[in-house]
Design an enzyme around this catalytic site. Structure first.
Site, PDB file in Angstrom:
ATOM      1  CB  THR A   1      -0.938   0.008   1.221  1.00  0.00           C
ATOM      2  OG1 THR A   1      -1.794  -1.132   1.151  1.00  0.00           O
ATOM      3  CG2 THR A   1      -1.788   1.260   1.250  1.00  0.00           C
TER       4      THR A   1
ATOM      5  CB  THR B   1       0.536  -3.237  12.716  1.00  0.00           C
ATOM      6  OG1 THR B   1      -0.686  -2.472  12.672  1.00  0.00           O
ATOM      7  CG2 THR B   1       0.490  -4.186  13.897  1.00  0.00           C
TER       8      THR B   1
ATOM      9  NE  ARG C   1       5.598   1.572   5.559  1.00  0.00           N
ATOM     10  CZ  ARG C   1       4.760   0.590   5.238  1.00  0.00           C
ATOM     11  NH1 ARG C   1       4.257  -0.194   6.198  1.00  0.00           N
ATOM     12  NH2 ARG C   1       4.417   0.385   3.976  1.00  0.00           N
TER      13      ARG C   1
ATOM     14  CG  ASP D   1       4.228  -6.568  12.283  1.00  0.00           C
ATOM     15  OD1 ASP D   1       4.700  -7.700  12.537  1.00  0.00           O
ATOM     16  OD2 ASP D   1       3.847  -6.228  11.151  1.00  0.00           O
TER      17      ASP D   1
ATOM     18  CD  GLU E   1      10.342  -3.144   8.759  1.00  0.00           C
ATOM     19  OE1 GLU E   1       9.551  -2.990   9.704  1.00  0.00           O
ATOM     20  OE2 GLU E   1       9.966  -3.220   7.576  1.00  0.00           O
TER      21      GLU E   1
ATOM     22  CG  HIS F   1       6.887  -5.427   8.138  1.00  0.00           C
ATOM     23  ND1 HIS F   1       7.490  -4.256   7.790  1.00  0.00           N
ATOM     24  CD2 HIS F   1       5.611  -5.340   7.666  1.00  0.00           C
ATOM     25  CE1 HIS F   1       6.631  -3.478   7.127  1.00  0.00           C
ATOM     26  NE2 HIS F   1       5.486  -4.122   7.043  1.00  0.00           N
TER      27      HIS F   1
ATOM     28  CB  ALA G   1       0.734  -7.128  11.142  1.00  0.00           C
ATOM     29  CD1 TRP G   2       3.050  -7.660   6.294  1.00  0.00           C
ATOM     30  CD2 TRP G   2       2.335  -8.274   4.274  1.00  0.00           C
ATOM     31  NE1 TRP G   2       4.135  -8.124   5.591  1.00  0.00           N
ATOM     32  CE2 TRP G   2       3.732  -8.505   4.346  1.00  0.00           C
ATOM     33  CE3 TRP G   2       1.658  -8.589   3.080  1.00  0.00           C
ATOM     34  CZ2 TRP G   2       4.463  -9.037   3.286  1.00  0.00           C
ATOM     35  CZ3 TRP G   2       2.397  -9.110   2.026  1.00  0.00           C
ATOM     36  CH2 TRP G   2       3.778  -9.331   2.132  1.00  0.00           C
TER      37      TRP G   2
END
Length: 305
Positions: free
Chosen positions: A74, A227, A229, A253, A258, A280, A282-283
């Site tokens: 996104t 969750t 940035r 998260d 990263e 990272h 969560a998605w």
């Protein structure tokens, strides 16, 4: 014949299937692309697919045939949008594809911290339960979500989904928009919460939105969830706040860099019962990962249609 270059294919697991692209094309998929490799790999591309590889004026100027940048996420902060507008390069992203997965992850972090699962599991491992003479080990504080107030920064699809799930638990839900940020209102909002969940983009307005100053305005029982940035929360300040018990807990998260370096401040609190750190993910439910690729291909097909 369109040349399609996927710069970071390894951001998706190998079991994800790619729907059919409805135009003559050649795929070139790279598992990972370093900054020094970007120019060479995009030089002849008509379509660039990227998740986290940055595309700016410096490297895009080499791609004279480029028509479309398709982001498999996104956030558009990795793309120089101004350059693309000036050079007639279209950019598309994914929308609403991860709302359920992220919202469920947020509630998971909230529940795990509220019910003190991490700490109680450690107490069992340390044989504290076996030493008790009554049936239950009441060694740590346990709280319900019901009746508590959740503040959500960001009223997009994920923020709204989190709100709906929270209401199903009987929580009071408040929203705050950073678009019309006023510090007095923001601090008043923060001071009224038991839980805070971040669902806004990272930009100049939201970078370091939460620092030690804001953390000190929160209730001591507050649990913070991020969750969105990493840069929205000052990571050193959050670490300090958890060590000094300025707030009760945090579920994180995302980080500013990263993967994080071994020296990252969160490693110093990783074993704390009041802190949960996920990589990272969560998605990243199976359903969301497939939906992301489905939407990616749909975006490419729609653009050329």
């Amino acid at each position: 014949m369109k040349n399609i270059v996927f710069l970071d294919r390894s951001t998706f697991p190998s079991n994800i299937t790619f729907p059919k692209i409805k135009l003559s094309h050649v795929w070139k998929k790279y598992n990972f692309t370093r900054k020094s490799e970007v120019k060479k790999r995009i030089k002849n591309a008509n379509i660039i697919v990227t998740n986290k590889v940055e595309l700016n004026g410096n490297n895009l100027k080499i791609a004279k045939k480029l028509e479309l940048i398709a982001i498999t996420a996104t956030g558009t902060n990795i793309i120089d949008i101004d350059y693309c507008i000036k050079n007639n390069i279209s950019v598309c992203n994914l929308r609403d594809y991860a709302s359920i997965s992220v919202a469920e992850h947020v509630l998971t972090l909230m529940l795990t911290l509220s019910k003190n699962i991490k700490g109680l599991e450690r107490d069992i491992s340390n044989k504290l339960w076996q030493k008790r003479k009554v049936f239950a080990l009441l060694s740590r504080e346990i709280n319900d979500l019901h009746g508590k107030t959740l503040g959500i920064i960001g009223k997009g699809s994920i923020g709204l989904k989190v709100g709906r799930l929270a209401k199903a638990f009987g929580m009071n839900v408040l929203y705050f928009s950073v678009r019309n940020y006023r510090r007095t209102q923001f601090l008043k909002f923060l001071s009224s919460l038991d839980y805070l969940s971040l669902h806004c983009p990272l930009n100049e307005k939201t970078k370091n939105l939460i620092t030690i100053k804001e953390l000190k305005k929160m209730k001591k029982n507050l649990i913070l969830i991020n969750t969105a940035r990493g840069g929205i929360v000052n990571e050193i300040d959050l670490t300090k706040a958890l060590k000094q018990k300025i707030i009760a807990g945090a579920g994180i998260d995302v980080t500013t860099s990263e993967p994080p370096k071994k020296s990252h401040t969160y490693y110093s609190i990783l074993n704390n019962a009041n802190f949960i750190w996920t990589p990272h993910t969560a998605w990243a439910s199976n359903q969301t990962l497939q939906e992301a690729i489905n939407q990616l291909i749909k975006n490419i097909n729609s653009f050329y249609k």
